[in-house]
Design a protein around this motif. Structure first.
Motif, PDB file in Angstrom:
ATOM      1  N   ARG A 259       0.827  -1.214   0.000  1.00  0.00           N
ATOM      2  CA  ARG A 259       0.000   0.000   0.000  1.00  0.00           C
ATOM      3  C   ARG A 259       0.863   1.267   0.000  1.00  0.00           C
ATOM      4  NH1 ARG A 259      -5.082   0.045   1.633  1.00  0.00           N
ATOM      5  NH2 ARG A 259      -4.758   1.927   2.886  1.00  0.00           N
ATOM      6  N   ASN A 264      -2.629   8.317  -1.219  1.00  0.00           N
ATOM      7  CA  ASN A 264      -4.053   7.951  -1.204  1.00  0.00           C
ATOM      8  C   ASN A 264      -4.701   8.098  -2.574  1.00  0.00           C
ATOM      9  OD1 ASN A 264      -3.914   7.332   1.481  1.00  0.00           O
ATOM     10  ND2 ASN A 264      -4.678   9.298   2.204  1.00  0.00           N
ATOM     11  N   ARG A 267      -3.401   5.415  -4.941  1.00  0.00           N
ATOM     12  CA  ARG A 267      -3.930   4.100  -4.586  1.00  0.00           C
ATOM     13  C   ARG A 267      -5.375   3.963  -5.049  1.00  0.00           C
ATOM     14  NH1 ARG A 267      -3.891   4.468   0.546  1.00  0.00           N
ATOM     15  NH2 ARG A 267      -1.622   4.208   0.679  1.00  0.00           N
ATOM     16  N   ALA A 268      -6.165   5.019  -4.884  1.00  0.00           N
ATOM     17  CA  ALA A 268      -7.571   4.980  -5.308  1.00  0.00           C
ATOM     18  C   ALA A 268      -7.668   4.789  -6.822  1.00  0.00           C
ATOM     19  CB  ALA A 268      -8.276   6.261  -4.884  1.00  0.00           C
ATOM     20  N   TYR A 308      -6.580  -4.027   0.462  1.00  0.00           N
ATOM     21  CA  TYR A 308      -7.303  -2.750   0.433  1.00  0.00           C
ATOM     22  C   TYR A 308      -8.414  -2.768   1.467  1.00  0.00           C
ATOM     23  CZ  TYR A 308      -4.773  -2.491  -3.931  1.00  0.00           C
ATOM     24  OH  TYR A 308      -3.767  -2.495  -4.850  1.00  0.00           O
ATOM     25  N   GLN A 309      -8.784  -1.589   1.945  1.00  0.00           N
ATOM     26  CA  GLN A 309      -9.792  -1.480   2.985  1.00  0.00           C
ATOM     27  C   GLN A 309     -11.182  -1.382   2.363  1.00  0.00           C
ATOM     28  OE1 GLN A 309      -8.601   1.958   5.202  1.00  0.00           O
ATOM     29  NE2 GLN A 309      -6.666   1.046   5.891  1.00  0.00           N
ATOM     30  N   GLU A 312     -12.122   1.921   1.146  1.00  0.00           N
ATOM     31  CA  GLU A 312     -11.572   2.301  -0.160  1.00  0.00           C
ATOM     32  C   GLU A 312     -12.356   1.639  -1.290  1.00  0.00           C
ATOM     33  OE1 GLU A 312      -6.871   2.866   1.082  1.00  0.00           O
ATOM     34  OE2 GLU A 312      -7.631   0.864   0.583  1.00  0.00           O
ATOM     35  N   LYS A 315     -15.698   3.292  -2.390  1.00  0.00           N
ATOM     36  CA  LYS A 315     -15.577   4.567  -3.105  1.00  0.00           C
ATOM     37  C   LYS A 315     -15.275   4.385  -4.585  1.00  0.00           C
ATOM     38  CE  LYS A 315     -14.084   7.147   0.969  1.00  0.00           C
ATOM     39  NZ  LYS A 315     -12.983   7.909   1.624  1.00  0.00           N
TER      40      LYS A 315
END
Length: 1058
Positions: A259, A264, A267-268, A308-309, A312, A315
């Protein structure tokens, strides 16, 4: 010889002669005693490359052997220089001419890069290094791998991706075998690059679902470029299914990139592209009918949540559609339970992680798991139930027989099922009631077929397992009273089924259903019974009938079920052992608990001392305490036993009984003697057999082995002084001669000697400072030494296991504070000397290699040696020179052991020996009226005759501290100061060697590190001086690591060790 093999390779017309030549050359370049000169290795490398370039159509196995030879030479010579140039590092230049030629040449070039990457990545591929330095193969491997990673790997990965893009941009004719092979090799190369062990974690395949790919920061550009990810998704859709598993494997690795490689926003964006690719595969699932594709795709789905969470994922623009597609795919997969069953783990892992994340999601976007998780739960449960009839009808392998796999899936389902638990519980109640009703009707029907009964029992088995799992998934802080009430509904149904099945055990029983019941009881115990249960767990809303059943469960049902199982299933080892383990778990900690049950009968709080008094007074417990004989519990019998090892469960049984007996035992000797009556009778029986000239040897063995296993369980449970003294006075001296006689009679049979030795090892642990003399030298002595040659595959069972137990026993005896050892010599008692001499005889019967090959033997030997060097150094000093050298060699080898406990013990032993030597040496240099003791003088003389042993250990310890991941630095520091003070000249030479091995610009910094190490250190081994040295060493290690981080010069630890 080298020239002859090259001639054979060049002139041989047979593929097998070429293979022989390539294999022999590989062995030749790998040898470490008398290695080939650098010039010859360069010549072989160049010869192999030219040979491959001029003969692109060799037999596949010959080409593979030659490429392996090239990879081996390259890895071995990675740090070799010629005229300030690393001659084996220009790997991409070496293969460029292959890549610019025909397809066959391209395949060879790509295979060279792929094999080299794999060779450098694999620790096992460096087995040849162990010949050079058995202590540090992993260290050398990491130096080479790290340098290869930093200098070449990214270029190789970029090249492979570029070639793949070129291949995907062309209309490949995959019917052409050569083009087919090129694409396969390119994919293998890319996968090897992504699968590289970047930071030396050496991940185990068993931890696949937890893997993170530690891509270096310098690779960021490749992964920020969305075309890299898109390349593999495009390849998946454009090439035949036979290639797709490798493409998906690459995608799995890419999805697992750490990660922290991204911020951020990056990563998205990366996750969005990844999810889009997954969505596209799910919308066109035709290729997933191939089991290999399906398996790799399931792994890819699992990585979506492991890396990944959930916050995340929700979204991502297409999340609602993707989660719907994944849910439908999962449901379909579960319904087709017979297709790729080993892949289901990854799907359940995904949903388990998703469900576990729900309480922590802070995103405002809906996760929609409340809609899809119940569908997954329902699909799993109903598919397992529907599979039962098909498995029985077609004679298929029953998944219930693979208890490991079933338990793994149930652990995952336990979390999934607790999400929207109301729906899960309603489904289970409905299905259970239907199955139980059908089962009861079949039992009452005279015309019921065995197949129909077996189907209903199989369905009930799955339901009981699943109910236990969802109860076990309860999380105290997230559970409500309503959910506890639902647990109660399920529990009562299982208890009713248990009553039904128990009533039929005299006629028939189902082993799998009984094992499911035990699994259910274990889960219920962990959640609702025990010292760790939260007092807030209440089931307030249960009806009166359920409350009454709960009270029965708490105080009676568990133990009644245990007795029933032991009575009817005593010959079924799986059920007996699991039942006894559960009984043992229930007994742990009870007499010493704190707190009370709630006043409400529905309170499910920890069992404590007051409740255990009620428990012990139950008729079921009293029955076990008063009737622990084979008449009531068949597994205690000695007849019809297939072998002596079947009696192992008896120790567990008597451990639990011993704990329960202790609750009210106190100092009541009458109660104790009453409990011991069956064991007393067994001892008397054995004694009577031994008193006759002829007796049934097998019956005597079984009686004795069962007896000592029982006693070992009681000895372990009796952890109060009063109860242990009653056991000790009962067994010693009355029955100790019987045990000794058994050892003398059956010394050659480890099935008899091992249980006796383990009992003695348990008794000799002095938990309460009780002075006792068990006569262990007689047990240790003589007989085990008379064993002749033992087959290598049986050496541990027949010999080393018994020796290991003896070492543990002696260690406990010497460190148990039984007696002041000085009184032995004062009163002329030779027991201590006999025991120590026996230890030496046992030790010398063990080859050095075996000491570290068998972990239990290692731990027992080095822990005993630590006690001997600490308290009996005079005895060590009095030994023969060859014995002392054997012991010192074993310590030297143990310093590099992978087991930290062994390594730490060796450091302690070495510290004691070095301290003793230093003190004796200091005394010998001073004018004293009292001369040194004879053994001390002799020991000093031996060490002076063989200084290389201590010097070897000094270099080993220093090498570990400087160059390796030293996990016990404090322990290593303690003997190091003494080693330096005893070998100051050698240490000075070693220091100069290390300094000179550094690049010129770093030599001054390294020299300063060594100066700081000895700053303020005096020439003594006082505690204050040692502590100062330990502090200096910590700073020294940090400074050396900082100095060497950017050094391209690898210090050759062989030079240090020579």
């Amino acid at each position: 010889i080298n020239h002859k093999w090259q001639l054979l390779l060049g002139r041989g017309s047979s593929s097998y002669s070429q293979l022989l030549a390539a294999t022999c050359l590989t062995k030749l370049v790998s040898r470490t005693n008398n290695p080939l000169p650098l010039e010859q290795r360069v010549d072989i490398r160049n010869y192999v490359l030219n040979y491959l370039a001029t003969r692109p159509k060799l037999a596949t196995f010959v080409t593979q052997a030659l490429i392996q030879l090239y990879a081996r030479i390259t890895k071995l010579g990675w740090f070799d220089c010629q005229k300030d140039e690393y001659v084996f590092r220009n790997v991409i230049n070496d293969v460029t001419r292959f890549l610019q030629d025909s397809v066959e040449h391209c395949i060879i070039g790509v295979t060279i890069l792929s094999q080299l990457t794999n060779e450098i990545n694999q620790v096992s591929a460096t087995a040849f290094l162990s010949e050079a330095d058995t202590s540090h193969p992993l260290t050398k491997h990491r130096k080479i791998a790290s340098s290869f990673r930093d200098s070449s790997l990214f270029d190789i990965f970029t090249l492979s991706c570029s070639l793949l893009k070129q291949a995907s941009g062309k209309n490949l004719n995959l019917n052409d075998e050569s083009q087919h092979g090129l694409l396969m090799q390119l994919l293998k190369l890319t996968h090897n690059c992504l699968n590289f062990d970047f930071i030396g974690t050496s991940t185990d395949e068993s931890s696949d679902d937890l893997c993170t790919v530690q891509i270096p920061t310098s690779w960021r550009s490749a992964f920020l470029d969305s075309s890299t990810l898109q390349l593999f998704f495009d390849l998946y859709h454009s090439i035949p299914p036979s290639f797709s598993p490798l493409v998906l494997s690459c995608l799995v690795q890419i999805a697992s990139v750490r990660r922290s490689l991204f911020n951020n926003a990056e990563r998205a964006k990366f996750l969005s592209h990844l999810v889009d690719g997954v969505k596209r595969i799910l919308e066109n699932p035709q290729s997933l009918s191939d089991p290999n594709n399906y398996h790799e795709f399931c792994r890819l789905l699992a990585r979506l949540k492991s890396n990944y969470q959930l916050g995340e994922l929700v979204k991502v623009e297409n999340y609602p559609e993707v989660i719907r597609l994944i849910a439908n795919f999962t449901v379909t997969s579960l319904q087709h339970w017979e297709f790729a069953p080993n892949s289901v783990h990854y799907l359940l892992s995904l949903w388990q992680r998703l469900a576990a994340s729900v309480p922590y999601v802070k995103a405002t976007e809906p996760h929609m798991l409340e809609t899809y998780t119940p569908e997954v739960t329902k699909a799993y449960i109903t598919s397992r139930l529907e599979s039962v009839h098909i498995i029985l009808r077609d004679g298929l392998e029953d998944p219930l027989e693979d208890t490991g796999l079933v338990q793994q899936q149930l652990d995952q389902l336990s979390t999934i099922g607790r999400c929207e638990y109301e729906k899960t519980c309603a489904l289970l109640v409905q299905l259970f009631d239907q199955a139980a009703q059908s089962y009861q009707e079949l039992l009452q029907s005279a015309s019921a077929s065995p197949m129909d009964l077996a189907v209903q029992e199989g369905r009930l088995t799955w339901l009981v397992y699943i109910i236990g799992a969802v109860i076990g998934g309860r999380v105290s802080f997230a559970s409500t009273d309503e959910q506890d009430a639902m647990d109660g509904e399920l529990v009562c149904r299982v208890l009713q089924l248990m009553n039904l099945t128990d009533s039929r055990l005299a006629q028939a029983g189902n082993e799998k259903l009984e094992l499911a019941m035990l699994s259910f009881f274990e889960q219920f115990r962990k959640i609702y019974i025990g010292d760790q249960v939260q007092k807030s767990s209440k089931v307030r809303a249960w009806p009166a009938q359920q409350l009454e059943q709960l009270e029965q469960l708490q105080f009676q049902v568990f133990l009644a079920k245990h007795i029933t199982n032991l009575k009817y299933w005593g010959r079924c080892e799986p059920i007996t052992s699991k039942t006894l383990q559960l009984l043992n778990d229930l007994s742990i900690g009870y007499p010493f608990g704190k707190g009370n049950f709630g006043n409400s009968a529905a309170s499910l709080t920890p069992c404590t001392y007051s409740s255990v008094r009620k428990l012990v007074k139950l008729s079921a417990v009293q029955f076990m305490l008063n009737n622990h004989t084979s008449e009531h519990f068949s597994f205690l019998g000695i007849n019809n036993q297939s072998n002596l090892t079947d009696m192992r469960c008896r120790t567990t049984f008597y451990t639990a009984l011993g704990r329960l007996l202790m609750v009210d035992l106190g100092e009541d000797e009458d109660q104790y003697e009453q409990f011991m009556l069956p064991l007393t009778a067994a001892f008397e029986t054995v004694a009577q057999m031994f008193s006759t000239n002829s007796f049934n040897e097998q019956e005597a063995k079984r009686t004795l082995v069962g007896l000592v296993r029982d006693l070992r369980g009681i000895a372990f449970a009796f952890n109060a002084k009063s109860s242990f003294m009653m056991l000790f006075e009962w067994i010693y001296p009355s029955y100790m001669p019987i045990l000794q006689r058994a050892i003398e009679l059956w010394y050659h049979d480890p099935a008899c000697t091992t249980p006796v030795l383990k009992l003695m090892a348990e008794l000799v642990h002095n938990r309460w400072g009780i002075p006792k003399n068990l006569g262990f030298p007689g047990i240790l002595r003589n007989r085990i030494l008379t064993l002749g040659e033992v087959p290598k595959d049986q050496v541990y069972a027949l010999k080393l296991k018994g020796i290991s137990i003896c070492f543990s026993m002696l260690k406990a005896a010497l460190s148990g504070s039984y007696v002041n050892f000085g009184v032995f010599r004062l009163y002329g008692d030779d027991a201590l000397d006999n025991a120590l001499q026996t230890f030496i005889k046992l030790l010398l019967s063990i080859p050095h290699s075996d000491l570290l090959d068998y972990p239990k033997l290692s731990q027992s030997y080095y822990s005993l040696l630590e006690v001997l060097t600490q308290d009996h150094m005079n005895f060590i000093a009095s030994l023969e020179p060859h014995v002392i050298m054997y012991i010192l060699s074993s310590i030297s080898e143990g310093l590099t052991a992978l087991d930290t406990m062994v390594c730490t013990g060796c450091c302690s032993c070495l510290d004691h020996i070095v301290t003793y030597l230093f003190k004796q040496l200091s005394r010998s240099t001073k004018k004293r009226s009292t001369p040194l003791a004879q053994e001390s003088d002799r020991f000093l003389h031996i060490m002076q005759q063989h200084p290389e042993m201590i010097q070897q250990m000094l270099s080993t310890v220093l090498n570990i501290i400087i160059f390796e991941d030293c996990r016990n630095q404090w322990s290593m520091s303690r003997p190091l100061l003494g080693l330096i003070l005893l070998n100051e000249k050698y240490f000075s030479d070693l220091r100069n060697s290390i300094v000179n091995s550094q690049p010129p610009e770093k030599q001054q910094a390294m020299h300063l590190c060594f100066e700081n190490l000895m700053e303020g250190i005096e020439r003594n081994l006082l505690t204050k001086n040692r502590d100062r040295f330990t502090q200096n060493l910590s700073a020294f290690r940090r400074e050396v690591n900082d100095s060497m981080k950017n050094s391209s010069y690898g210090v050759n630890s062989n030079d240090m060790m020579s």
